[in-house]
Scaffold this active site. Structure first.
Site, mmCIF file in Angstrom:
data_model
loop_
_atom_site.group_PDB
_atom_site.id
_atom_site.type_symbol
_atom_site.label_atom_id
_atom_site.label_comp_id
_atom_site.label_asym_id
_atom_site.label_seq_id
_atom_site.Cartn_x
_atom_site.Cartn_y
_atom_site.Cartn_z
ATOM 1 C CB CYS A 32 6.917 15.343 2.260
ATOM 2 S SG CYS A 32 7.639 16.162 1.072
ATOM 3 C CG ASP A 72 8.598 9.523 -4.343
ATOM 4 O OD1 ASP A 72 8.110 8.415 -5.082
ATOM 5 O OD2 ASP A 72 9.805 9.666 -4.635
ATOM 6 C CG HIS A 98 3.267 12.239 -6.130
ATOM 7 N ND1 HIS A 98 2.855 13.093 -5.141
ATOM 8 C CD2 HIS A 98 4.446 12.316 -6.181
ATOM 9 C CE1 HIS A 98 3.977 13.652 -4.508
ATOM 10 N NE2 HIS A 98 4.946 13.015 -5.388
#
Length: 320
Positions: free
Chosen positions: A202, A225, A263
């Protein structure tokens, strides 16, 4: 929801705080983000292409204060990356469980055994053979950072595996010897090995820039996240920058964070509401207690954080 989450930086009369950027991002995602299905099946609200900037001078760190961030856990993970190890055993032996969900899920699906996370971690910690079979994550971050695979001709059109590339060691040398370079990059996105990873990287690309005796850093994160992962990512990336600066004889400068798909999971509503009701405070400082011979020789005892008085931890489920 939007009317209930007014911008606290406008609603109160106080000086700006570095954490306001994080809370503002969380608020925008929840009130303005596009609702989307995702790999986990949980669903998210998402924005694309977001940026934050933090000053790392004088020991400042982007350590979130509106909930407790276990910075030692994040630091142990970073030190594990730097070993190149891809098995969770060294982590669980230090009571770090942030990577356990992926091999645990794989084990449950393969065996049908409804083992608890605690029992699975204990078996990983105590049984080397079990850990070897079930604890490996594939060629995730650390493997790419310090042992990026290479292949050399072996004759008859065949190739054999060559000596791996230690990107981190090369980066330190480049910062010391060629500070004006535009190639101070640490990359985790190895297209050829993505399918073998438990989770593709990520926080995938780091770039560094030297100016006026300071080391500036940038992290591009393809997927973020914001509720659970980003507080750890901010600390770890800033810490890596501080460590690199020390090893290269530089002072830490600015840390820039850039997110692609940024998100919040739909099942994190309680966390979002609670955290956005809180006001950040304080200015924690990081102290490096020694300068090891290499960037690979740091231990958890080398780091101290002063004046960190966070508000209570907020729990939320991890989407696997």
């Amino acid at each position: 929801m939007a009317s209930q989450l007014e911008d606290r930086t406008d609603a109160d009369d106080r000086s700006p705080h570095y954490e306001d950027q994080y809370l503002s991002l969380m608020r925008r995602i929840w009130t303005e983000g596009s609702e989307r299905s995702d790999r986990t099946g949980v669903g998210t609200r998402s924005l694309f292409g977001q940026t934050m900037r933090f000053d790392l001078s004088d020991g400042q760190m982007p350590l979130i204060t509106t909930k407790r961030v276990y910075w030692k856990t994040a630091t142990r993970e970073l030190l594990w990356f730097l070993t190149g190890n891809t098995n969770i055993r060294p982590l669980v032996q230090q009571r770090v469980g942030i990577w356990t969900d992926w091999p645990l899920d794989k084990y449950r699906r393969a065996t049908g055994e409804d083992i608890s996370a605690e029992d699975f971690s204990q078996r990983i910690a105590e049984d080397a053979a079990f850990a070897e079979e079930w604890g490996d994550l594939g060629p995730v971050y650390g493997k790419q950072w310090v042992d990026w695979p290479t292949y050399v001709p072996a004759g008859d059109g065949l190739y054999r595996k060559g000596e791996g590339i230690n990107q981190v060691a090369q980066l330190v040398a480049s910062l010391r010897d060629n500070p004006g370079s535009r190639r101070h990059i640490l990359e985790g996105w190895n297209v050829a090995e993505l399918d073998a990873m438990a989770l593709p990287p990520c926080h995938k690309t780091y770039q560094f820039h030297v100016a006026d005796g300071k080391l500036n850093g940038l992290l591009f994160q393809r997927s973020c996240d914001v509720a659970l992962g980003l507080p750890f990512n901010l600390w770890s990336a800033a810490l890596l920058q501080v460590m690199l600066a020390q090893q290269a004889g530089l002072e830490p400068g600015d840390f820039v964070w850039m997110g692609g798909d940024v998100h919040l999971y739909l099942n994190h509503e309680a966390l979002v509401r609670e955290q956005l009701s809180r006001i950040p405070s304080g200015s924690p400082r990081l102290e490096l207690l020694r300068r090891p011979d290499t960037i690979f020789d740091y231990t958890i005892e080398d780091f101290a954080v002063h004046d960190y008085t966070p508000q209570a931890h907020i729990s939320a489920p991890v989407a696997v």
